[in-house]
Design a protein around this motif. Structure first.
Motif, PDB file in Angstrom:
ATOM      1  N   ALA A  80      47.396  -7.161  63.803  1.00 37.02           N
ATOM      2  CA  ALA A  80      46.266  -6.631  63.295  1.00 37.02           C
ATOM      3  C   ALA A  80      45.735  -6.087  63.511  1.00 37.02           C
ATOM      4  CB  ALA A  80      46.109  -7.632  65.372  1.00 37.02           C
ATOM      5  N   GLY A  90      43.072  -5.508  61.011  1.00 38.60           N
ATOM      6  CA  GLY A  90      42.370  -5.463  60.332  1.00 38.60           C
ATOM      7  C   GLY A  90      42.468  -6.018  59.143  1.00 38.60           C
ATOM      8  N   HIS A  91      41.453  -7.573  58.757  1.00 41.22           N
ATOM      9  CA  HIS A  91      41.843  -7.490  57.613  1.00 41.22           C
ATOM     10  C   HIS A  91      41.200  -7.279  56.438  1.00 41.22           C
ATOM     11  CE1 HIS A  91      37.483  -9.560  57.776  1.00 41.22           C
ATOM     12  NE2 HIS A  91      38.114 -10.611  59.179  1.00 41.22           N
ATOM     13  N   ARG A 124      41.769 -11.489  53.644  1.00 45.75           N
ATOM     14  CA  ARG A 124      42.485 -12.299  54.518  1.00 45.75           C
ATOM     15  C   ARG A 124      41.931 -13.142  55.591  1.00 45.75           C
ATOM     16  NH1 ARG A 124      43.749 -10.480  59.363  1.00 45.75           N
ATOM     17  NH2 ARG A 124      44.877  -7.844  58.740  1.00 45.75           N
ATOM     18  N   LYS A 171      41.154 -14.120  59.907  1.00 41.92           N
ATOM     19  CA  LYS A 171      42.104 -13.340  60.766  1.00 41.92           C
ATOM     20  C   LYS A 171      43.113 -13.190  61.113  1.00 41.92           C
ATOM     21  CE  LYS A 171      39.956 -15.642  64.578  1.00 41.92           C
ATOM     22  NZ  LYS A 171      39.286 -15.336  65.892  1.00 41.92           N
ATOM     23  N   ASN A 172      43.828 -12.164  61.461  1.00 41.30           N
ATOM     24  CA  ASN A 172      45.588 -11.864  62.288  1.00 41.30           C
ATOM     25  C   ASN A 172      45.402 -12.027  63.635  1.00 41.30           C
ATOM     26  OD1 ASN A 172      46.599 -12.217  60.293  1.00 41.30           O
ATOM     27  ND2 ASN A 172      47.527 -10.992  60.006  1.00 41.30           N
ATOM     28  N   ILE A 173      45.758 -12.669  64.880  1.00 45.63           N
ATOM     29  CA  ILE A 173      45.796 -12.725  66.404  1.00 45.63           C
ATOM     30  C   ILE A 173      47.123 -12.818  66.828  1.00 45.63           C
ATOM     31  CG2 ILE A 173      45.204 -14.105  68.468  1.00 45.63           C
ATOM     32  CD1 ILE A 173      43.185 -15.729  66.562  1.00 45.63           C
ATOM     33  N   GLY A 218      35.865  -6.005  58.591  1.00 43.80           N
ATOM     34  CA  GLY A 218      37.774  -6.356  58.085  1.00 43.80           C
ATOM     35  C   GLY A 218      38.851  -4.436  58.198  1.00 43.80           C
ATOM     36  N   MET A 226      42.215  -9.864  66.253  1.00 43.56           N
ATOM     37  CA  MET A 226      42.376 -10.216  67.677  1.00 43.56           C
ATOM     38  C   MET A 226      43.458  -9.689  68.535  1.00 43.56           C
ATOM     39  SD  MET A 226      39.107 -10.043  68.973  1.00 43.56           S
ATOM     40  CE  MET A 226      38.794 -10.096  70.387  1.00 43.56           C
TER      41      MET A 226
END
Lengths: 354, 245
Positions: free
Chosen positions: A197, A199-200, A204, A206-208, B41, B63
């Motif tokens: 995580a 920053g996408h 890409r 989002k990562n959680i 971003g 997140m």
């Protein structure tokens, strides 16, 4: 680099972590790990790293969690009472599949206990380093050189399996000085962490990073998946040293600083014609079960030699399926067993199982 | 003609909040801010434990779900690892002002360059309405059934007042989301807090007085009246610290 340098265990481990690419250390003062954090506070700013003294052990492990979630190699170190405080964070990191390295320079417990060397956190480290179904990788150095070698390996395996790794040492190893050969910097780039995580970048989905599953079936599924990884680890990652154990009738099982005293006792026992040997786990999770089972074929008895009240005994029993009696000799509370008393126990055991 | 659209940073999914709960409004204010600053971003949000634990599903930035109260410590770790990114924590009153007091105070004291969105509704929502560190004197909750007795349970914590004494705090404002006027002001405060972080001014916090109709046992409209009549006198709105200019 192949030059031998004289270093304290705690400092050598810290330098090894830096050489392994760790640039983020979060800790809280506690004896006897003091030199490790002090070394990091001096060295990390010189190599573009971050040393941060947290307000508590709890905050420190959660800072490690944040840094790990952002994709960097992060580390914390503490000693027994402080590790208890970190167990919440360790559990979350297991549940969130986050890698990190945690160092426990053990001291006597329970409670505030003492500040002398101990191995009484064995069960905490290998059985329940946090709440829930989980494991962490646990390695146990016995020399300052192994503090160095196992630290680098801990970072690599933590990244490979996406889980926390612990170096379970003790106050004796942390404080003693020995010559060491430090490794070079990692040859290639550190592993890429697509899951981080960080920053996408609008590039890409989002990562959680998360350990919560309100649906019990999904939680069960995630745990089972993790246990498949643990199975691979148990199959492939156990390390041990075999010292005169091949023909041994009395096999001592001992790790860390205690194993050094055990070795000396074995040498004396051999001098007296007793076929004694040592199996020394370098990894406590995974426990070297196969090596114990193998040794059980020739052994008349095992002796678990520990600085605790015998926390490893059951693991030896399980590994040999109780086919051989497992005796125990140990000192606890910060008392280091001496060679003579271990030798005496070897002789007694030898007589008993003649 | 301007149209009312979902902010890009707000995920197009149903939230888990009760009818009349103000979390949704606050989520929107954050998402609008992220859109306006063009930072989705590079933003990483930290979800707490509490009603907003599932906030990681509701924002479109990366997140992380943190242990109860530890969001400021987790945010610290992230920020120290990737300092060019924008970090926000989203925390309720139990998370921030009870179990996470140490993490909150010390992140603020360090001047940690993060933004804390603190939702104060004077109750533990997710666990079913227990007394919170911010529950008012005499307030009836599941665990203060005879009203919060200050002789035994002590006094509510005024977070903005407390944190404003710390040198590391760049910006601290208390706002409310009970009216259009106050919501517009809350939006300004959220944006200012994020801007303070981007300008590397230090720790910024926006305390948002909000309602919990379900656990207060009131209709959404009555809950907002209760908020105005009881919470606002105890928790005065306003800027408590501003070192941004």
């Amino acid at each position: 680099m192949s030059e031998r340098v004289l270093m304290k265990g705690n400092e050598a481990l810290a330098e090894a972590a830096i050489l392994a690419g760790c640039r983020h250390f979060f800790g809280y003062p506690i004896t006897p790990q003091t030199e490790l954090a002090a070394y990091m506070s001096k060295r990390l700013p010189k190599v573009g790293g971050v040393f941060l003294q947290a307000e508590s052990e709890i905050a420190a492990i959660n800072m490690v969690q944040g840094a790990a979630a952002a994709g960097v190699r992060a580390m914390t170190s503490s000693s027994s009472p402080g590790i208890s405080l970190k167990t919440e964070g360790i559990s979350y990191m297991c549940g969130s599949n986050l890698p990190c390295v945690i160092v426990n320079i053990q001291r006597g417990g329970p409670g505030l206990g003492g500040i002398q060397p101990s191995q009484a956190d064995y069960c905490q480290a290998v059985k329940a380093p946090g709440h829930g179904d989980l494991h962490i990788l646990v390695s146990a150095p016995a020399t300052v050189q192994e503090m160095v070698d196992l630290a680098g390996k801990a970072f690599d395996l933590a990244d490979k399996y996406r889980m926390p790794a612990m170096i379970l040492a003790d106050g004796m190893l942390g404080q003693m000085m020995e010559p060491v050969v430090l490794p070079g910097e990692p040859a290639g780039p550190l592993p890429k962490k697509e899951w981080a995580a960080s920053g996408h970048n609008n590039g890409r989905p989002k990562n959680i990073i998360n350990s919560l599953y309100l649906d019990p079936y999904m939680l069960e599924e995630s745990i089972k998946k993790r246990y498949e990884r643990y199975k691979i680890i148990e199959e492939n990652e156990s390390l041990h040293e075999n010292y005169l154990a091949d023909d041994a009738e009395i096999v001592l099982v001992s790790y860390g600083a205690t194993s050094r005293v055990a070795k000396a006792a074995i040498n004396m026992a051999r001098g007296k014609g007793i076929r004694a040997g040592l199996l020394r786990p370098l990894t406590l999770y995974p426990f070297p079960k196969k090596a114990v089972a193998e040794a059980a074929k020739t052994a008349k008895a095992f002796i678990s030699v520990e600085m605790s009240m015998g926390q490893m005994v059951d693991d030896i029993r399980l590994a040999c399926d109780c086919s051989v009696p497992v005796e125990f000799f140990g000192r606890t509370g910060g008392v280091i067993p001496n060679v003579d008393e271990i030798l005496g126990f070897i002789e007694k055991t030898d007589r008993r199982y003649k | 003609m301007p149209s009312f659209k979902r902010p890009k940073a707000l995920a197009d999914v149903p939230t888990s909040y009760c009818p009349g709960c103000t979390h949704g409004v606050i989520h929107r204010l954050i998402a609008e801010t992220i859109d306006e600053l063009g930072i989705e971003g590079k933003t990483v949000g930290i979800a707490p434990v509490g009603c907003s634990v599932l906030a990681y599903n509701f924002f479109n930035c990366d997140m992380i779900q943190a242990p109860h109260g530890r969001a400021p410590a987790v945010a610290t770790g992230v920020k120290r690892a990737i300092p060019d990114n924008v970090l926000f924590t989203y925390q309720g009153d139990g998370d921030l002002a009870a179990i996470g007091t140490a993490e909150t105070v010390h992140a603020a004291a360090r001047g940690e360059n993060i933004t804390v969105i603190f939702v104060n509704n004077a109750i533990y929502g997710m666990t079913g309405g227990q007394m919170a560190p911010t529950s008012l004197p005499e307030q009836v909750t599941q665990t203060s059934p005879y009203g919060r007795d200050i002789k035994s349970a002590g006094f509510p914590i005024k977070v903005c007042e407390l944190l404003s004494t710390l040198d590391g705090v760049a910006y601290a404002e208390r706002v409310a989301v009970d009216s259009v006027k106050n919501i517009r002001n809350a939006k300004k405060a959220v944006k200012k807090a994020f801007e303070a972080q981007i300008a590397e001014k230090g720790f910024s916090i926006v305390e948002i007085i909000s309602s919990c109709p379900t656990n207060w046992g009131l209709t959404p409209v009555d809950a907002l009246d209760w908020l105005r009549d009881n919470m606002l006198p105890y928790y005065p709105l306003g800027i408590y610290k501003d070192k941004t200019s």
